[in-house]
Design a protein around this motif. Structure first.
Motif, PDB file in Angstrom:
ATOM      1  N   ARG A 148       0.827  -1.204   0.000  1.00 54.39           N
ATOM      2  CA  ARG A 148       0.000   0.000   0.000  1.00 54.39           C
ATOM      3  C   ARG A 148       0.860   1.253   0.000  1.00 54.39           C
ATOM      4  N   GLY A 152      -1.228   7.765  -3.185  1.00 56.53           N
ATOM      5  CA  GLY A 152      -2.036   7.659  -4.389  1.00 56.53           C
ATOM      6  C   GLY A 152      -1.201   7.275  -5.597  1.00 56.53           C
ATOM      7  N   ALA A 202      -4.759  -0.212  -7.843  1.00 55.84           N
ATOM      8  CA  ALA A 202      -6.123   0.283  -7.661  1.00 55.84           C
ATOM      9  C   ALA A 202      -6.075   1.379  -6.626  1.00 55.84           C
ATOM     10  N   GLY A 203      -6.841   2.446  -6.848  1.00 50.94           N
ATOM     11  CA  GLY A 203      -6.871   3.543  -5.894  1.00 50.94           C
ATOM     12  C   GLY A 203      -7.385   4.815  -6.511  1.00 50.94           C
ATOM     13  N   GLU A 204      -7.837   5.730  -5.682  1.00 49.82           N
ATOM     14  CA  GLU A 204      -8.304   7.025  -6.140  1.00 49.82           C
ATOM     15  C   GLU A 204      -7.110   7.952  -6.366  1.00 49.82           C
ATOM     16  N   PRO A 205      -7.249   8.960  -7.259  1.00 53.30           N
ATOM     17  CA  PRO A 205      -6.130   9.861  -7.552  1.00 53.30           C
ATOM     18  C   PRO A 205      -5.538  10.536  -6.320  1.00 53.30           C
ATOM     19  N   SER A 206      -6.382  10.826  -5.324  1.00 52.20           N
ATOM     20  CA  SER A 206      -5.889  11.549  -4.152  1.00 52.20           C
ATOM     21  C   SER A 206      -5.820  10.683  -2.906  1.00 52.20           C
ATOM     22  N   GLY A 207      -6.131   9.386  -3.030  1.00 52.96           N
ATOM     23  CA  GLY A 207      -6.155   8.521  -1.853  1.00 52.96           C
ATOM     24  C   GLY A 207      -5.100   7.451  -1.897  1.00 52.96           C
ATOM     25  N   CYS A 209      -3.115   3.999  -2.515  1.00 54.62           N
ATOM     26  CA  CYS A 209      -3.022   3.172  -3.716  1.00 54.62           C
ATOM     27  C   CYS A 209      -2.568   1.779  -3.319  1.00 54.62           C
TER      28      CYS A 209
END
Length: 331
Positions: A148, A152, A202-207, A209
């Motif tokens: 992790r 991001g 996988a992950g959001e642009p600002s969160g 990853c």
């Protein structure tokens, strides 16, 4: 007796452990060692053959493997990890068979877990662009690692190059074989492919990853299995002075990847980029790049700080992002 028979029928590794010395063992001897009937032994041997295990049978002598076999052991691998890597690894699993170690991790790993998975055999191993990855039983190394990143996807940067350099260094230190790197993530010995890496995220642009990093390395590729490989290939057994141990190599590669990910998480990637450049198989060579229906030719001039390939053509020097591209040397 019934319970012992069921256990033996559900765990082929018991028979493999007896056959691992490469000597002949009769069905009667195998059954006696396991406390089961010869019929139960025969059913297990059939299952192993179907799984791709290269068993030999000679009338009057019994069964054997063509050469000694080293099965993977989670405990043996973990013992060989450095203290730093061992502390960062939440879980380590060794599977007898799965579709692919990366797919298995995506199904079972919880977000945030640092989890490594290895398999003796993959039935649907994949490389880049969906290519099949030839994965015979206990012949090579199939490893995936879940990690992790809090910053991001944008914070990953040249992660595939960092992982490639770490893997190459680990193999080289363990076997003495000089490893080259072909952009973006292939392992080479000379002009033949030894292995490769594949990173899925996988992950959001600002969160945060989540990544799953898969590694495949040829150790002892059977010629029969290699018939399905559509490019020049090699394995470490053809180059190492001493036959590489699968558990030792697995531990060295996993340790190198964990330490590299720790460094990348802390923002340090320059040493790994420098190490990658020292092993660059393509630099100053004519190449052709395939991106969908588009084909471009030019001279590879190394990589930039973000990990993009620098391609020199008639229009000058241009960066090429990895993405869904394929690259071939044209000389």
């Amino acid at each position: 007796m019934a319970c012992a028979t069921l256990r033996a029928m559900s765990d082929p590794q018991q028979i493999l452990a007896l056959l691992a010395d490469g000597r002949f063992h009769s069905g009667e001897d195998l059954g006696r060692a396991l406390g089961v009937s010869r019929a139960a032994v025969w059913k297990q041997l059939v299952r192993l053959r179907r799984a791709g295990v290269p068993l030999q049978a000679v009338r009057g002598r019994g069964y054997r493997l063509p050469e000694p076999l080293e099965l993977l052991s989670a405990a043996a691998i973990r013992r060989r990890l450095s203290a730093v890597a061992r502390a960062r690894l939440d879980r380590l699993d060794v599977l007898q068979e799965t579709d692919s170690t990366s797919a298995w991790l995506r199904r079972h790993r919880a977000p945030g877990q640092t989890w490594a998975c290895l398999a003796e055999r993959q039935t649907a191993g994949r490389g880049r662009r969906g290519r099949a990855w030839v994965s015979p039983f206990a012949g090579n190394l199939y490893l995936s690692l879940g990690w992790r990143f809090e910053g991001g996807p944008a914070a990953l940067g040249p992660l595939s190059l960092v992982a490639g350099a770490a893997t190459a260094e680990a193999i080289e230190a363990e076997t003495g074989v000089a490893i080259g790197l072909k952009w973006p993530n292939d392992l080479y010995v000379g002009d033949r492919k030894l292995g490769g890496l594949l990173i899925e995220l996988a992950g959001e642009p600002s969160g945060p990853c989540e990544i799953v990093l898969g590694v495949g390395i040829n150790l002892h590729m059977p010629e029969a299995a290699a018939r399905d490989i559509d490019q020049p290939w090699t394995d470490l057994g053809r180059h190492a002075a001493v036959r590489p141990g699968r558990n030792r190599l697995a531990a060295a590669v996993l340790d190198g990847l964990l330490l590299a990910l720790v460094a990348r998480t802390a923002g340090d990637a320059q040493d790994w980029i420098a190490a990658w450049r020292q092993r660059d198989c393509l630099r100053d060579r004519p190449v052709r790049i395939y991106e969908g229906e588009q084909v471009r030719g030019g001279i590879a001039r190394g990589i930039d700080e973000r990990g993009a390939l620098l391609l020199e053509d008639q229009q000058g020097l241009r960066p090429v992002a990895a993405g869904e591209v394929s690259i071939r040397v044209t000389e």
